[in-house]
Write a protein that holds these residues in place. Sequence first.
Motif, PDB file in Angstrom:
ATOM      1  N   UNK A 134      -1.896  -8.260  -2.211  1.00 41.36           N
ATOM      2  CA  UNK A 134      -0.794  -8.626  -3.117  1.00 41.36           C
ATOM      3  C   UNK A 134       0.050  -7.391  -3.442  1.00 41.36           C
ATOM      4  N   UNK A 135      -0.598  -6.290  -3.779  1.00 40.90           N
ATOM      5  CA  UNK A 135       0.137  -5.055  -4.103  1.00 40.90           C
ATOM      6  C   UNK A 135       0.935  -4.582  -2.898  1.00 40.90           C
ATOM      7  N   UNK A 136       0.333  -4.635  -1.727  1.00 42.63           N
ATOM      8  CA  UNK A 136       1.025  -4.225  -0.504  1.00 42.63           C
ATOM      9  C   UNK A 136       2.222  -5.131  -0.223  1.00 42.63           C
ATOM     10  N   UNK A 137       2.039  -6.444  -0.370  1.00 39.01           N
ATOM     11  CA  UNK A 137       3.126  -7.392  -0.117  1.00 39.01           C
ATOM     12  C   UNK A 137       4.275  -7.236  -1.117  1.00 39.01           C
ATOM     13  N   UNK A 138       3.928  -7.087  -2.394  1.00 37.46           N
ATOM     14  CA  UNK A 138       4.963  -7.015  -3.436  1.00 37.46           C
ATOM     15  C   UNK A 138       5.697  -5.677  -3.454  1.00 37.46           C
ATOM     16  N   UNK A 139       4.956  -4.590  -3.268  1.00 36.00           N
ATOM     17  CA  UNK A 139       5.523  -3.264  -3.514  1.00 36.00           C
ATOM     18  C   UNK A 139       5.564  -2.362  -2.289  1.00 36.00           C
ATOM     19  N   UNK A 140       5.138  -2.908  -1.130  1.00 35.65           N
ATOM     20  CA  UNK A 140       5.142  -2.147   0.128  1.00 35.65           C
ATOM     21  C   UNK A 140       4.383  -0.829  -0.026  1.00 35.65           C
ATOM     22  N   UNK A 141       3.253  -0.900  -0.711  1.00 31.62           N
ATOM     23  CA  UNK A 141       2.414   0.284  -0.958  1.00 31.62           C
ATOM     24  C   UNK A 141       0.970  -0.037  -0.602  1.00 31.62           C
ATOM     25  N   UNK A 142       0.386   0.761   0.253  1.00 31.58           N
ATOM     26  CA  UNK A 142      -1.035   0.652   0.538  1.00 31.58           C
ATOM     27  C   UNK A 142      -1.756   1.577  -0.438  1.00 31.58           C
ATOM     28  N   UNK A 192       2.342   5.858 -13.052  1.00 31.98           N
ATOM     29  CA  UNK A 192       2.690   7.256 -12.783  1.00 31.98           C
ATOM     30  C   UNK A 192       3.062   7.477 -11.323  1.00 31.98           C
ATOM     31  N   UNK A 193       2.459   6.703 -10.421  1.00 33.53           N
ATOM     32  CA  UNK A 193       2.727   6.836  -8.986  1.00 33.53           C
ATOM     33  C   UNK A 193       4.021   6.147  -8.571  1.00 33.53           C
ATOM     34  N   UNK A 194       4.643   5.413  -9.504  1.00 37.06           N
ATOM     35  CA  UNK A 194       5.887   4.726  -9.187  1.00 37.06           C
ATOM     36  C   UNK A 194       5.710   3.398  -8.468  1.00 37.06           C
ATOM     37  N   UNK A 195       4.485   2.923  -8.399  1.00 38.12           N
ATOM     38  CA  UNK A 195       4.231   1.630  -7.752  1.00 38.12           C
ATOM     39  C   UNK A 195       4.592   0.496  -8.694  1.00 38.12           C
ATOM     40  N   UNK A 196       4.167   0.604  -9.948  1.00 40.23           N
ATOM     41  CA  UNK A 196       4.441  -0.434 -10.936  1.00 40.23           C
ATOM     42  C   UNK A 196       5.455   0.042 -11.967  1.00 40.23           C
ATOM     43  N   UNK A 197       6.281  -0.894 -12.400  1.00 42.27           N
ATOM     44  CA  UNK A 197       7.165  -0.706 -13.546  1.00 42.27           C
ATOM     45  C   UNK A 197       7.128  -2.028 -14.311  1.00 42.27           C
TER      46      UNK A 197
END
Length: 79
Positions: free
Chosen positions: A10-18, A29-34
């Motif tokens: 889900x995180x990868x699909x929504x935010x293009x982050x592994x 802090x990593x900029x993945x979530x806001x």
Amino acid sequence: MNVKSEVLEIIDDLFMEDVSERMDEDLYDAGVLDSMGTVELIVELESKFDITVPVSEFGRDDWNTTNKIIAGVEELRNA
């Protein structure tokens, strides 16, 4: 699929982050979530796992890492 792999997907699909190698990193802090990403994530988690995430339970410090998100989902599924 287990909760961990589904949350990672889900995180990868929504935010293009592994984030599979950063399970305890603060996703804000990593900029993945806001704030908008948090809403998107909650909607996806509720849909995927058939749970309801009470706003009072989704404190930034309580759900700021992938491991904490997984633990929160598992707790709500077992409630």
